[in-house]
Design a protein around this motif. Structure first.
Motif, PDB file in Angstrom:
ATOM      1  N   GLY A  71       1.295  11.353  -8.616  1.00  0.00           N
ATOM      2  CA  GLY A  71       1.591  10.189  -9.431  1.00  0.00           C
ATOM      3  C   GLY A  71       2.646   9.358  -8.753  1.00  0.00           C
ATOM      4  N   GLY A  72       3.394   8.646  -9.536  1.00  0.00           N
ATOM      5  CA  GLY A  72       4.454   7.827  -8.969  1.00  0.00           C
ATOM      6  C   GLY A  72       4.856   6.723  -9.911  1.00  0.00           C
ATOM      7  N   ASP A  73       5.710   5.856  -9.418  1.00  0.00           N
ATOM      8  CA  ASP A  73       6.258   4.765 -10.215  1.00  0.00           C
ATOM      9  C   ASP A  73       5.930   3.424  -9.579  1.00  0.00           C
ATOM     10  OD1 ASP A  73       7.449   6.592 -11.933  1.00  0.00           O
ATOM     11  OD2 ASP A  73       9.294   6.668 -10.766  1.00  0.00           O
ATOM     12  N   LEU A  74       5.537   2.474 -10.415  1.00  0.00           N
ATOM     13  CA  LEU A  74       5.436   1.078 -10.030  1.00  0.00           C
ATOM     14  C   LEU A  74       6.405   0.291 -10.903  1.00  0.00           C
ATOM     15  CD1 LEU A  74       1.543   0.524  -9.938  1.00  0.00           C
ATOM     16  CD2 LEU A  74       3.026   1.276  -8.070  1.00  0.00           C
TER      17      LEU A  74
ATOM     18  N   ALA B  72      -6.146  -5.395 -13.218  1.00  0.00           N
ATOM     19  CA  ALA B  72      -7.169  -5.155 -12.200  1.00  0.00           C
ATOM     20  C   ALA B  72      -6.529  -4.934 -10.838  1.00  0.00           C
ATOM     21  CB  ALA B  72      -8.141  -6.336 -12.160  1.00  0.00           C
ATOM     22  N   GLU B  73      -5.468  -5.693 -10.521  1.00  0.00           N
ATOM     23  CA  GLU B  73      -4.798  -5.533  -9.235  1.00  0.00           C
ATOM     24  C   GLU B  73      -4.118  -4.174  -9.143  1.00  0.00           C
ATOM     25  OE1 GLU B  73      -1.710  -7.997  -6.317  1.00  0.00           O
ATOM     26  OE2 GLU B  73      -2.023  -8.644  -8.385  1.00  0.00           O
ATOM     27  N   GLU B  74      -3.526  -3.724 -10.236  1.00  0.00           N
ATOM     28  CA  GLU B  74      -2.896  -2.403 -10.231  1.00  0.00           C
ATOM     29  C   GLU B  74      -3.938  -1.298 -10.069  1.00  0.00           C
ATOM     30  OE1 GLU B  74       0.991  -3.483 -13.036  1.00  0.00           O
ATOM     31  OE2 GLU B  74      -0.887  -2.781 -13.950  1.00  0.00           O
ATOM     32  N   CYS B  75      -5.079  -1.450 -10.716  1.00  0.00           N
ATOM     33  CA  CYS B  75      -6.145  -0.456 -10.566  1.00  0.00           C
ATOM     34  C   CYS B  75      -6.651  -0.395  -9.130  1.00  0.00           C
ATOM     35  CB  CYS B  75      -7.295  -0.768 -11.523  1.00  0.00           C
ATOM     36  SG  CYS B  75      -6.935  -0.467 -13.260  1.00  0.00           S
TER      37      CYS B  75
ATOM     38  N   PRO C 257       3.717  -8.712  -7.733  1.00  0.00           N
ATOM     39  CA  PRO C 257       3.813  -8.447  -9.169  1.00  0.00           C
ATOM     40  C   PRO C 257       4.222  -7.019  -9.524  1.00  0.00           C
ATOM     41  CG  PRO C 257       1.533  -8.614  -8.484  1.00  0.00           C
ATOM     42  CD  PRO C 257       2.360  -9.046  -7.316  1.00  0.00           C
ATOM     43  N   PHE C 258       4.125  -6.115  -8.550  1.00  0.00           N
ATOM     44  CA  PHE C 258       4.608  -4.745  -8.759  1.00  0.00           C
ATOM     45  C   PHE C 258       4.956  -4.160  -7.398  1.00  0.00           C
ATOM     46  CE2 PHE C 258      -0.006  -4.648  -8.399  1.00  0.00           C
ATOM     47  CZ  PHE C 258      -0.211  -3.725  -7.386  1.00  0.00           C
TER      48      PHE C 258
END
Length: 416
Positions: free
Chosen positions: A347-350, A325-328, A359-360
């Protein structure tokens, strides 16, 4: 601006030759070319390909400047590229499998007035860098008449480089980093400043990362200091920074995140699907939002974990992963910022970490047609899922241009 309907539409792809691809089964440019050709068979449009280092020629006709390029009309695909290349071999070795044959036929190159095209999709990464920059500069002259997917203004503006954009979008979600452009003077002074940052800010770690500030797609990324791979030699930081500055210009020097790799003792093939504290995820955003499957479910994202003998920049294994949920929530913010800058398919990278406070981290931004599109589609059971949605996005933007006043496609922020 052309208002031609799809039955007469000309779509021009500036792409790399598939013969030069090290991993053609997932080559996004070729996949877009194929799916656009499939649509053209249904509606009578024309799809054309232009390859790197092709020259644009200028002429003035009745007081109007026009630009002409030699383009190949796509005549036929013998098979879906994904199935064609998968049938040749089940697994590709990026260092060995260069030179795959195409699975389409095209006409000999013929002059094409770009001003009369309807859509230009720019997806070139090979060829001479100076020629590519010159081409993008010249494409600006037709951008207000022709829809260009990846605006030249966007591609040429240094504020939108894939390595510098994350810090502009989410400064609290990026690794600790230093840009050598902040130091005046020559290479020696920049190297000294970078090493001071490593010692004082990063705490003199055994390993750190250096990468070109204006580089894309892993080019020039260097692990300095102790190598995380047992079979690779350590890299002396000072000489490495000096060499990179001389080759690429200004650099970004940043902390190394060991959680990009699987924890010790966990082989990539045994990646626990329920762990979110390591690995790199490659997200995609279309029109600022996370794509969904054809039945409306939010897609799984590609999670890349290096093999025991590689770094992510070299290769890796991609697995599907769901987003927290936090990433979204974070990607919703990134999507809004992308749209504000005119990035319609980015786009991109986590990189996920075991630190609950972060956390990311957002490590790379892709501000153009992304290379992980086919991979992500395949991980969701449909290799052309994302590619088709990109073409749908282009169609929506063409419709929008018909009803809105024509002007520069990308309104760059006054300050960024």
């Amino acid at each position: 601006m052309s208002t031609r309907n799809p039955r007469h539409r000309r779509t021009v792809f500036f792409i790399d030759p598939i013969e030069a691809s090290s991993y053609p089964v997932t080559e996004t440019g070729y996949a877009l070319l194929y799916r656009a050709w499939v649509r053209a068979q249904q509606d009578g449009g024309t799809v054309l390909a232009v390859y790197p280092d092709t020259q644009l020629r200028s002429a003035t006709v009745h007081g109007r400047q026009t630009w002409t390029v030699d383009a190949h009309r796509v005549e036929h695909f013998t098979a879906s590229p994904y199935e064609h290349f998968r049938s040749q071999r089940d697994r590709y070795d990026a260092s060995a499998d260069v030179g795959s044959t195409r699975c389409h036929r095209e006409s000999p190159a013929e002059p094409l007035p770009l001003n009369d095209a309807d859509v230009i999709v720019f997806r070139q990464e090979t060829g001479r860098p100076d020629q590519r920059a010159r081409l993008l500069t010249r494409l600006q002259a037709v951008e207000d008449e022709v829809f260009v997917h990846l605006s030249p203004r966007l591609a040429l503006d240094p504020r939108f480089g894939s390595k510098v954009l994350p810090a502009k979008i989410a400064p609290d979600r990026v690794p600790a980093a230093f840009q050598t452009c902040e130091t005046a003077g020559g290479v020696e002074r920049k190297v000294d400043a970078a090493l001071r940052f490593v010692d004082r800010t990063l705490g003199a770690p055994d390993t750190f990362i250096a990468k070109p500030a204006r580089g894309d797609n892993g080019v020039g990324i260097t692990v300095c200091g102790r190598s995380p791979l047992a079979d690779r030699p350590d890299v002396e930081p000072g000489p490495a920074l000096e060499r990179l500055l001389g080759t690429y210009g200004d650099l970004i020097v940043q902390e190394y995140l060991p959680s990009v790799r699987a924890p010790q003792g966990v082989h990539p093939r045994d990646v626990p699907r329920d762990r979110r504290d390591f690995g790199e995820i490659r997200f995609l955003l279309i029109d600022g939002t996370i794509p969904r499957t054809r039945d409306g479910r939010r897609i799984d994202i590609a999670r890349r974990v290096p093999t025991e003998t590689s770094l992510v920049a070299d290769s890796g294994i991609s697995y599907p992963t769901s987003l927290s949920a936090e990433e979204c929530d974070f990607l919703a913010h990134v999507g809004r910022e992308y749209l504000r800058r005119g990035i319609f398919f980015g786009g991109g990278d986590l990189i996920r970490t075991p630190d609950p406070a972060r956390p990311f981290l957002f490590t790379d931004a892709a501000r153009s047609v992304c290379g992980h599109a086919v991979v992500t589609g395949a991980l969701n059971g449909d290799p052309y899922l994302i590619v088709d949605q990109v073409l749908d996005s282009i169609e929506r933007q063409l419709i929008r241009r018909r009803v809105e006043p024509v002007g520069p496609r990308v309104a760059l922020p006054a300050r960024d």
